[in-house]
Design a protein around this motif. Structure first.
Motif, PDB file in Angstrom:
ATOM      1  N   LEU A  47       0.815  -1.221   0.000  1.00 30.03           N
ATOM      2  CA  LEU A  47       0.000   0.000   0.000  1.00 30.03           C
ATOM      3  C   LEU A  47       0.844   1.264   0.000  1.00 30.03           C
ATOM      4  O   LEU A  47       0.562   2.206  -0.741  1.00 30.03           O
ATOM      5  N   VAL A  48       1.885   1.308   0.844  1.00 30.66           N
ATOM      6  CA  VAL A  48       2.693   2.528   0.950  1.00 30.66           C
ATOM      7  C   VAL A  48       4.060   2.388   0.293  1.00 30.66           C
ATOM      8  O   VAL A  48       4.850   3.337   0.307  1.00 30.66           O
ATOM      9  N   VAL A  49       4.356   1.230  -0.266  1.00 31.05           N
ATOM     10  CA  VAL A  49       5.630   1.044  -0.956  1.00 31.05           C
ATOM     11  C   VAL A  49       5.605   1.856  -2.250  1.00 31.05           C
ATOM     12  O   VAL A  49       4.645   1.763  -3.026  1.00 31.05           O
ATOM     13  N   PRO A  50       6.607   2.680  -2.514  1.00 32.68           N
ATOM     14  CA  PRO A  50       6.620   3.499  -3.737  1.00 32.68           C
ATOM     15  C   PRO A  50       6.487   2.653  -5.005  1.00 32.68           C
ATOM     16  O   PRO A  50       6.933   1.498  -5.043  1.00 32.68           O
ATOM     17  N   ALA A  51       5.897   3.259  -6.016  1.00 33.49           N
ATOM     18  CA  ALA A  51       5.632   2.546  -7.263  1.00 33.49           C
ATOM     19  C   ALA A  51       6.906   2.028  -7.916  1.00 33.49           C
ATOM     20  O   ALA A  51       6.898   0.960  -8.549  1.00 33.49           O
ATOM     21  N   GLN A  52       8.020   2.743  -7.769  1.00 31.84           N
ATOM     22  CA  GLN A  52       9.266   2.301  -8.409  1.00 31.84           C
ATOM     23  C   GLN A  52       9.797   1.003  -7.820  1.00 31.84           C
ATOM     24  O   GLN A  52      10.650   0.350  -8.403  1.00 31.84           O
ATOM     25  N   PHE A  53       9.267   0.615  -6.649  1.00 37.30           N
ATOM     26  CA  PHE A  53       9.661  -0.650  -6.040  1.00 37.30           C
ATOM     27  C   PHE A  53       8.557  -1.703  -6.181  1.00 37.30           C
ATOM     28  O   PHE A  53       8.603  -2.738  -5.531  1.00 37.30           O
ATOM     29  N   GLY A  54       7.562  -1.406  -7.003  1.00 38.05           N
ATOM     30  CA  GLY A  54       6.487  -2.353  -7.244  1.00 38.05           C
ATOM     31  C   GLY A  54       5.250  -2.172  -6.408  1.00 38.05           C
ATOM     32  O   GLY A  54       4.290  -2.935  -6.527  1.00 38.05           O
ATOM     33  N   GLY A  55       5.247  -1.156  -5.528  1.00 41.55           N
ATOM     34  CA  GLY A  55       4.110  -0.958  -4.645  1.00 41.55           C
ATOM     35  C   GLY A  55       3.048  -0.032  -5.214  1.00 41.55           C
ATOM     36  O   GLY A  55       3.117   0.392  -6.370  1.00 41.55           O
ATOM     37  N   LEU A  56       2.064   0.289  -4.365  1.00 33.85           N
ATOM     38  CA  LEU A  56       0.947   1.138  -4.786  1.00 33.85           C
ATOM     39  C   LEU A  56       1.235   2.617  -4.557  1.00 33.85           C
ATOM     40  O   LEU A  56       0.605   3.468  -5.168  1.00 33.85           O
ATOM     41  N   GLY A  57       2.143   2.939  -3.644  1.00 30.76           N
ATOM     42  CA  GLY A  57       2.558   4.317  -3.432  1.00 30.76           C
ATOM     43  C   GLY A  57       1.480   5.250  -2.911  1.00 30.76           C
ATOM     44  O   GLY A  57       1.466   6.431  -3.272  1.00 30.76           O
ATOM     45  N   HIS A  58       0.605   4.768  -2.035  1.00 34.25           N
ATOM     46  CA  HIS A  58      -0.515   5.598  -1.573  1.00 34.25           C
ATOM     47  C   HIS A  58      -0.195   6.459  -0.361  1.00 34.25           C
ATOM     48  O   HIS A  58      -1.040   7.251   0.076  1.00 34.25           O
ATOM     49  N   GLY A  59       0.970   6.316   0.226  1.00 34.45           N
ATOM     50  CA  GLY A  59       1.426   7.229   1.258  1.00 34.45           C
ATOM     51  C   GLY A  59       0.559   7.275   2.505  1.00 34.45           C
ATOM     52  O   GLY A  59      -0.201   6.357   2.813  1.00 34.45           O
ATOM     53  N   LEU A  60       0.694   8.397   3.235  1.00 31.64           N
ATOM     54  CA  LEU A  60       0.020   8.555   4.512  1.00 31.64           C
ATOM     55  C   LEU A  60      -1.502   8.627   4.370  1.00 31.64           C
ATOM     56  O   LEU A  60      -2.230   8.077   5.197  1.00 31.64           O
ATOM     57  N   SER A  61      -1.985   9.287   3.326  1.00 33.25           N
ATOM     58  CA  SER A  61      -3.431   9.403   3.141  1.00 33.25           C
ATOM     59  C   SER A  61      -4.060   8.039   2.921  1.00 33.25           C
ATOM     60  O   SER A  61      -5.122   7.716   3.486  1.00 33.25           O
TER      61      SER A  61
END
Length: 384
Positions: A47-61
């Motif tokens: 959920l919070v893993v940045p997109a460049q590492f394969g994640g969704l990159g949704h951050g704190l929100s």
């Protein structure tokens, strides 16, 4: 996957799996294995893993809203998922290529659960003063020696983000560091199962670190980066996940109170409880408290995602305010439900026990307000 799509998936998992497991998780103090696995299978573990590492990159929100949804049904499950996300964010903050492959890619693929191991038995709420030692034995090897307490998902996670104090337990904070330990590391000795009155399913256990040999490749960032991690990653993500979780508890209590007032009526005159002005007024006050707290949480998370300078103050305040909100709303909702709300093992019983943990879960409510006050008065946060 856009945030809206991810939240829809989280709602589906919450209703399809987490709700069905929630009562057993609380009653038996059982780690929510099926719920966590379902979240992984739906592609939500990154959920919070940045997109460049394969994640969704949704951050704190994304984290705040995800934990709020799950927390409405099972606070223990929200806590476990939230701590996984915090650990993921810490690993993702300054990863090496090897750490990306070993941890972040499996996390994003739903094949790896991580968590934090920060608190210690002698430091209380001051988790940022670790006594666990990181002892160098060669150019590329360390020994990790110490004890951690209240490790969420203890014994179930695949890896643990550990804070350490370096060679000298009295070292200055700039000498503190963070490492990752894998679940099969030789020398991990787990304490007994958690027996709390609330948050019973999070497997919050102590662990002794018996001179665990670890490669320098497991060091997060540089030696001495712990303080940077604490205030740039751990605090924002941890406090946001907790704020979302306890916001979910408050929402669940409000919903229970509303349902009671909508469904009950007096037998002697047929008057429905939702027609009584005093009860309307009381429920309206609860709604206002809940909604203004929710807006603070969402605002703080959004400010954090944008990197605003005032974000940390908002995030610190959000967790403190949510703690009061959760306890107050559950108490008021129980009062509106009358005697029915005080039945043992009722929904209110679980919500009240879970909500009460908000004030004591480090950083405690008092400590958070103190930090905010120090910052406003232009004093250093850490002078205790």
């Amino acid at each position: 996957m856009r945030l809206e799509e991810s939240l829809i998936k989280i709602k589906h998992v919450t209703e399809d799996t987490i709700r069905g497991e929630a009562a057993e998780v609380d009653k038996q103090a059982k780690w929510p294995q099926h719920s966590i696995q379902n979240l992984q299978q739906e592609g939500l573990a990154g959920l919070v893993v940045p997109a460049q590492f394969g994640g969704l990159g949704h951050g704190l929100s994304g984290l705040a809203k995800a934990c709020e949804i799950i927390g409405q049904v099972s606070a223990s499950t929200a806590l476990c998922f939230g701590m996984h996300c915090v650990g993921s964010a810490v690993i993702a903050a300054k990863p090496t290529k090897a750490q990306q492959k070993q941890f972040l890619e499996p996390i994003a693929a739903g094949e790896h659960i991580t968590t934090l191991a920060l608190s210690e038995p002698g430091t209380g709420a001051h988790f940022y003063y670790p006594q666990t030692q990181l002892l160098p034995v060669s150019e590329d090897r360390f020994l990790v020696k110490g004890k951690k307490t209240f490790v969420t998902s203890g014994g179930y996670a695949d890896s643990y983000v550990v804070t350490t104090a370096g060679v000298d337990p009295d070292a200055a904070m700039h000498q503190f560091s963070c490492v990752v330990l894998e679940k099969n590391a030789q020398g991990l000795e787990w304490g007994p199962a958690w027996e709390g009155i609330g948050m019973r399913g999070n497997s919050s256990r102590s662990v002794t670190l018996n001179n665990i040999a670890v490669s320098t490749s497991y060091l997060l960032g540089e030696m001495g980066d712990q303080l940077w991690y604490i205030f740039h990653v751990v605090a924002p993500y941890f406090l946001t996940s907790m704020a979302g979780t306890y916001l979910g508890i408050a929402q669940a209590a409000f919903d229970e109170a509303k349902k009671h007032l909508m469904q009950r009526s007096y037998s002697h005159n047929g008057l429905s409880l939702n027609q009584i002005p005093l009860l309307q007024h009381r429920l309206g006050m609860i709604w206002a408290k809940l909604e203004r707290t929710r807006q603070l949480v969402y605002h703080a998370a959004a400010e954090g995602d944008k990197g605003e300078e005032t974000a940390l103050l908002a995030i610190l305040s959000a967790k403190a305010e949510v703690a009061h909100c959760a306890v107050d709303v559950v108490n008021e909702a129980m009062t509106l439900a009358g005697g029915i709300g005080y039945r043992e093992n009722s929904r209110f019983d679980v919500l009240l026990r879970d909500a009460r943990a908000a004030h004591v879960m480090s950083p405690t409510t008092d400590l958070l307000y103190t930090w905010v006050g120090r910052a406003v008065l232009e004093q250093p946060l850490l002078n205790d």
